[in-house]
Motif scaffolding. Structure first.
Motif, PDB file in Angstrom:
ATOM      1  N   GLU A  70      22.858  -0.867  17.036  1.00  0.00           N
ATOM      2  CA  GLU A  70      23.268   0.521  16.923  1.00  0.00           C
ATOM      3  C   GLU A  70      23.727   0.841  15.510  1.00  0.00           C
ATOM      4  O   GLU A  70      23.568   1.963  15.026  1.00  0.00           O
ATOM      5  N   ALA A  71      24.326  -0.142  14.821  1.00  0.00           N
ATOM      6  CA  ALA A  71      24.800   0.079  13.459  1.00  0.00           C
ATOM      7  C   ALA A  71      23.657   0.144  12.457  1.00  0.00           C
ATOM      8  O   ALA A  71      23.800   0.766  11.392  1.00  0.00           O
ATOM      9  N   MET A  72      22.532  -0.494  12.762  1.00  0.00           N
ATOM     10  CA  MET A  72      21.391  -0.530  11.831  1.00  0.00           C
ATOM     11  C   MET A  72      20.091  -0.251  12.573  1.00  0.00           C
ATOM     12  O   MET A  72      19.191  -1.093  12.630  1.00  0.00           O
ATOM     13  N   PRO A  73      19.926   0.933  13.146  1.00  0.00           N
ATOM     14  CA  PRO A  73      18.732   1.205  13.971  1.00  0.00           C
ATOM     15  C   PRO A  73      17.426   1.215  13.189  1.00  0.00           C
ATOM     16  O   PRO A  73      16.365   1.057  13.775  1.00  0.00           O
ATOM     17  N   ALA A 119      22.400 -10.202  21.163  1.00  0.00           N
ATOM     18  CA  ALA A 119      22.866  -8.856  21.494  1.00  0.00           C
ATOM     19  C   ALA A 119      21.713  -7.994  21.984  1.00  0.00           C
ATOM     20  O   ALA A 119      20.667  -7.902  21.329  1.00  0.00           O
ATOM     21  N   THR A 120      21.896  -7.383  23.129  1.00  0.00           N
ATOM     22  CA  THR A 120      20.868  -6.501  23.687  1.00  0.00           C
ATOM     23  C   THR A 120      20.544  -5.354  22.747  1.00  0.00           C
ATOM     24  O   THR A 120      19.405  -4.869  22.703  1.00  0.00           O
ATOM     25  N   TYR A 124      17.287  -2.006  19.982  1.00  0.00           N
ATOM     26  CA  TYR A 124      17.287  -0.631  19.490  1.00  0.00           C
ATOM     27  C   TYR A 124      16.688  -0.529  18.091  1.00  0.00           C
ATOM     28  O   TYR A 124      16.466   0.575  17.603  1.00  0.00           O
ATOM     29  N   MET A 125      16.474  -1.649  17.451  1.00  0.00           N
ATOM     30  CA  MET A 125      15.890  -1.648  16.104  1.00  0.00           C
ATOM     31  C   MET A 125      14.377  -1.516  16.220  1.00  0.00           C
ATOM     32  O   MET A 125      13.622  -2.463  16.016  1.00  0.00           O
ATOM     33  N   ASN A 166      11.037  -3.608  23.071  1.00  0.00           N
ATOM     34  CA  ASN A 166      11.004  -2.272  22.477  1.00  0.00           C
ATOM     35  C   ASN A 166      10.667  -2.298  20.996  1.00  0.00           C
ATOM     36  O   ASN A 166      10.334  -1.264  20.419  1.00  0.00           O
ATOM     37  N   CYS A 167      10.783  -3.467  20.361  1.00  0.00           N
ATOM     38  CA  CYS A 167      10.530  -3.583  18.918  1.00  0.00           C
ATOM     39  C   CYS A 167       9.019  -3.693  18.689  1.00  0.00           C
ATOM     40  O   CYS A 167       8.492  -4.750  18.328  1.00  0.00           O
TER      41      CYS A 167
END
Length: 1018
Positions: free
Chosen positions: A601-604, A621-622, A626-627, A650-651
């Motif tokens: 979340e901090a580095m999408p 980490a799940t 998100y990246m 998702n990546c």
């Protein structure tokens, strides 16, 4: 002269002036007609004018309106100039986009019977075609529709404008197209034709003949038009007035168009970024008016310097031949090019020294000879430049990339840009560099420079903005309180010795945006003051130092920066940046603790992430899922546990996934099959169980699959051999796979490493192994296997291969390795004859199976074989004599089989110890001094009976040791004789030996002796 004559003359002059003013729209003597005024109003009503640019279009006299020009004598409207005064580009869009006119083009323009000039360029008409009625504006001389937003096919009735002299229909992104160019032939008075970025891919190869029918053509711009194929032309050249030709950024694939050298009026010629080949015509240098020539980026244009610069080149100002195949030495005649400003010959094959006659080029601004084979020195050249400066100062000598650096360089006192990077320069930097008070760019990176760099080197460099010293052996020797005179933007000092402490002078650099202090011998903690200036850094690279302590959490850098702290001694928890970044490398440190839950979340928008080689524990980490832009993810060599989160699916841009050497468990998630761009997958050395998921067959771009050392089970799926055309490496060793070897594996034509050792495989080895094409040829071209490349940062593929019972890690030379390891299974059947066709095979291990039969006699054809282990099987028969010819064979294990007969005692076979043959009771093992009983047809050597007398036994011993000596000598001398005959084979021979780990001592010694002798001979 009478008063009447004077009056007539004055009236005539006023008439001429009035016509000139009328054309410029400055003044007029007669008002515009009502019909023209109404036509303009109707035209205006169809336009969208967000900035009210046409606010002056009111009143009765349209000749006073902005952008309208009238004929002074008749008042007729002859010009409409509504071009956007702030042309659209990526920089000006936000500021000047509102200046654009849009809307519809009203046919009311047809009522302007005298219209000669029409300029609607750089507007944004809403993707409408160029109006057909423009072809009916018969009086037009000037038509400029460049980048005005039009799209579709250019109307062919523009060819009716027989009086047209200037036509510009250049477009953006091929929005305009032309089916054929025949209509252009109707523009018999055309002087200027610009069709930049118009799609001409459909016009065929006859476009030159069409344009040759325009006798007055002066300027031609067809750059970026998708022209392809040959540039045919026969017949006489009709371009008697042509001065500017731009055919750059096409796909022209032919020899250089020779007809161009017949156009003596040429001033500017641009054929850059095509695929032209063969010779640059000699006559090009004799074109009397040529000032600009650009042939860069054709890559296969050739010329010998002595011929290329044979002509006068008297008026040439810009000569760009970058990225071609110009060769030979620069002749002294280059000094005749006295008008030269820019001289670019980057990446050619120029050799020899730089002629001193270059000192005559007093207007020289850009001199780039990087990427060639230049040798020699520059003192004479720079001595001449001193005289040149006193006569006519050099304004900008840019990117001089020459070799070596002379101490007299400081004489170029007006130097602004000096680029010497990417050569083989040696020696030290002269102190006189510090006198370049106007220097902005200084680049000597990627050379062999050494020695100290002191404060005097920078003493007057107050304008310096780009300093590149990386990849040398320079030592920065400045005082602890040094204050540099410059404020740099880019500071690249990687591989220079800056330490041991963090450079304190960096505190003075308030404008820095790019910082590379990698491999700079810096130790200790990063000082707190550094984080006050780091917030401006878009690149921060302090890797490969001895930095200690913890990083601030969060740490400061510029948004979307690249950050590399790898290969240090940093500790503590994994830090997060204060802003989004795109690259983060913390590998090979001592970071500990878990991956933060909010990491993704901090580095999408992170693109490259490496945390490998730390002490990270806990689960993955799940949020990493998100990246979505992630290209490379390396979490290997940590203490991670738990399962792979399904969110990694998702990546979708992921090319590299390395989770090897952790404590991960569970099944391989089905979601990994969504990673369709994945090229390398490492899940090795974990505790994964279950089958290989069927979804993985969707990852058809895979080149490496490493699932070794896990607890996987089931059969090896047949689809592995059907879906991965690019697969180089398949490593499934040390699992619990069962069943037979799928015959489909032999469809993997790119496969170089097949490692299925230590499983429960049964059945025979298929003969179709001969289909492994990559192993059937010798791999003699080394290719670094780099994946997920982002801004020069990449994941470098590596693999552990078991050789001679020892794990060896290959990285730099992995692309040369060919290996089959099927050891420690339950395979049976005969030794596969098909393996003899894999001529490039280096490592073969079939040990600890139930393989029977004979070693094929053709095994000597495997000339690249370095390691052979068939121990602990049921092989029988004799050892083939052809094995003695395997000159690269450094490891051999035939133990614990049923071999019989005499061991070949010459060549390479004479170098192996007893252990290589032990456990074969029927072998004649001369190293053990055990006499052979009976004959042996395989070796062709007679056996001696034990009842021979002592003299006979002595004879056998003498014969044996003589044969061993002769074989040993042959193994050494035969390659030496071959290499002595053909010297180029020497580098290839010993270069290959270098990449074989475990090379015998005698071979290494002989290699070194040969190299020393070669150096002395040369």
């Amino acid at each position: 002269m009478g008063k009447f004559s004077v009056l007539v003359m004055v009236l005539a002059i006023l008439c001429l002036l009035s016509r000139e003013f009328a054309c410029n729209g400055d003044t007029h003597l007669a008002g515009c007609s009502e019909s023209d005024r109404k036509a303009l109003i109707d035209f205006k009503n169809g336009l969208n004018d967000p900035e009210n640019r046409l606010s002056s279009w009111r009143g009765s006299d349209c000749c006073d309106w902005r952008g309208v020009g009238c004929d002074n004598s008749t008042g007729a409207v002859i010009a409409i100039d509504l071009h956007n005064p702030h042309p659209y580009n990526s920089d000006s869009l936000s500021r000047y986009g509102f200046w654009n006119l849009s809307g519809e083009i009203n046919p009311a323009l047809l009522r302007l019977k005298s219209l000669r000039n029409l300029d609607l360029s750089f507007n944004t008409f809403p993707e409408i075609p160029i109006p057909e009625f423009f072809g009916s504006l018969k009086e037009l001389r000037y038509l400029n529709l460049s980048k005005a937003g039009f799209n579709g096919v250019i109307p062919t009735n523009l060819g009716n404008l027989s009086r047209l002299q200037y036509l510009d229909v250049s477009s953006e992104l091929f929005s305009l197209t032309v089916d054929n160019l025949q209509w252009v032939a109707g523009l018999g008075n055309l002087r200027n034709l610009a069709m930049k970025h118009v799609d001409l891919s459909m016009v065929g190869s006859d476009w030159i003949r069409v344009l040759n029918r325009l006798p007055f053509l002066t300027e031609l711009d067809l750059s970026g038009c998708s022209l392809s194929g040959f540039v045919p032309f026969t017949g006489s050249v009709n371009f008697t007035s042509l001065s500017v030709v731009d055919l750059s950024f096409n796909s022209l694939n032919s020899k250089f168009p020779d007809w161009l050298v017949n156009i003596t009026s040429l001033v500017s010629l641009d054929l850059g970024e095509n695929s032209l080949h063969e010779r640059i015509p000699l006559g090009i240098s004799e074109l009397p008016n040529l000032r600009y020539l650009n042939l860069e980026g054709n890559y296969n244009l050739t010329a010998d310097c002595s011929q290329l610069f044979w002509g006068s080149w008297r008026r040439i100002e810009v000569l760009n031949l970058d990225n071609n195949r110009v060769h030979g030495k620069l002749p002294d005649s280059i000094g005749n090019m006295t008008s030269l400003v820019d001289f670019n010959m980057f990446s050619n094959n120029i050799e020899g020294g730089i002629p001193s006659s270059i000192s005559s080029l007093c207007k020289l601004s850009n001199f780039d000879l990087a990427g060639n084979n230049l040798t020699g020195s520059l003192p004479e050249f720079l001595e001449g430049t001193k005289n040149c400066i006193s006569r006519s100062p050099l304004p900008n000598l840019m990117f001089m990339r020459l070799s070596p650096i002379p101490a007299s360089l400081g004489r170029l006192s007006l130097l602004r840009e000096l680029g010497l990077g990417g050569n083989e320069l040696n020696g030290t930097l002269p102190d006189t560099l510090g006198q370049f008070s106007k220097l902005v760019i200084f680049d000597v990176s990627n050379n062999n420079l050494m020695g100290n760099v002191s404060e005097s080197h920078f003493s007057k460099l107050s304008n310096l903005k780009f300093l590149h010293l990386s990849s040398n052996s320079l030592v920065l020797n400045v005082s602890s309180n040094w204050v540099p005179p410059f404020q740099v933007r880019n500071l690249d000092m990687g591989s220079c010795q800056l330490g041991p402490s963090f450079p304190a002078w960096l505190t003075t650099q308030k404008e820095i945006m790019y910082l590379d202090f990698s491999n700079a011998s810096i130790s200790g903690a990063i000082p707190n003051w550094f984080w006050d200036l780091s917030s401006n850094l878009s690149l921060l690279n302090v890797s490969h130092n001895l930095l200690q302590g913890q990083l601030p959490n969060p740490f400061k850098v510029a948004p979307f920066a690249d950050v590399d702290f790898s290969s240090n001694l940093l500790q503590g928890p994994i830090p997060l940046p204060a802003v989004e970044i795109e690259l983060l490398d913390l590998s090979d440190n001592q970071f500990s603790g878990p991956i933060p839950a909010n990491f993704g979340e901090a580095m999408p928008n992170l693109i490259f992430l490496s945390l490998s080689g730390n002490h990270i524990k806990g689960e993955i980490a799940t949020s990493i899922g998100y990246m979505v832009a992630l290209s490379a993810l390396d979490l290997s060599r940590n203490n991670l546990m738990g399962s792979i989160p399904s969110s990694l699916g998702n990546c979708s841009f992921l090319k590299v996934l390395d989770l090897g050497s952790n404590n991960l468990s569970g099944v391989i998630p089905w979601s990994l099959g969504q990673l369709k761009q994945l090229q390398t997958l490492h899940l090795n050395d974990n505790k994964f169980s279950g089958d290989i998921p069927l979804s993985l067959q969707n990852c058809s771009s895979l080149e490496t699959i490493d699932l070794g050392n896990n607890k996987l089970s089931g059969i090896i799926p047949s689809w592995i051999g059907e879906n991965f055309a690019a697969l180089r490496i398949l490593r499934l060793r040390s699992n619990s796979f069962s069943g037979r070897l799928p015959s489909q594996l032999t469809n993997l034509s790119s496969l170089q490493v097949l490692d299925l050792a230590e499983n429960n495989l049964i059945g025979s080895i298929p003969d179709s192994l001969a289909s492994l094409k990559a192993m059937a040829k010798i791999q003699n071209v080394n290719q670094y296997l780099l994946y997920g490349n982002y801004r020069g940062r990449y994941y470098e593929e590596s693999l552990v291969v078991s050789v001679a019972g020892q794990p060896l890690k290959y990285t730099k030379f992995l692309s040369l390795v060919t290996c089959i390891d099927l050891s420690s299974n339950n395979l049976s059947g005969e030794f596969p004859e098909a393996i003899m066709q894999l001529l490039g095979l280096m490592f073969l291990n079939l040990s600890v199976n139930h393989i029977s039969g004979h070693i094929p006699k053709g095994i000597g054809d495997l000339s690249e074989l370095s390691s052979l282990d068939v121990s602990n099987n049921q092989l029988s028969g004799g050892i083939p004599p052809s094995m003695s010819s395997l000159s690269f064979l450094s490891y051999l294990n035939l133990s614990n089989n049923n071999f019989s007969g005499m061991i070949p005692s010459y060549g390479q076979m004479a170098t192996f110890a007893e252990s290589a043959f032990s456990g074969n009771p029927f072998l004649c093992v001369f190293p053990l001094r055990i006499n052979c009983k009976g004959g042996n047809s395989d070796t062709g050597s007679p056996a001696e009976d034990t009842d021979k007398d002592e003299r006979g036994n002595d004879f056998i011993d003498q014969w044996f040791y003589l044969s061993v000596g002769l074989g040993f000598a042959a193994g050494i001398l035969v390659p030496y004789v071959v290499i002595a005959i053909k010297n180029p084979w020497s580098d290839a021979y010993f270069g290959f030996v270098d990449r074989i780990i475990g090379m015998p001592l005698w071979m290494r010694n002989n290699r070194d002796i040969h190299r020393r002798n070669e150096r002395r001979r040369r």
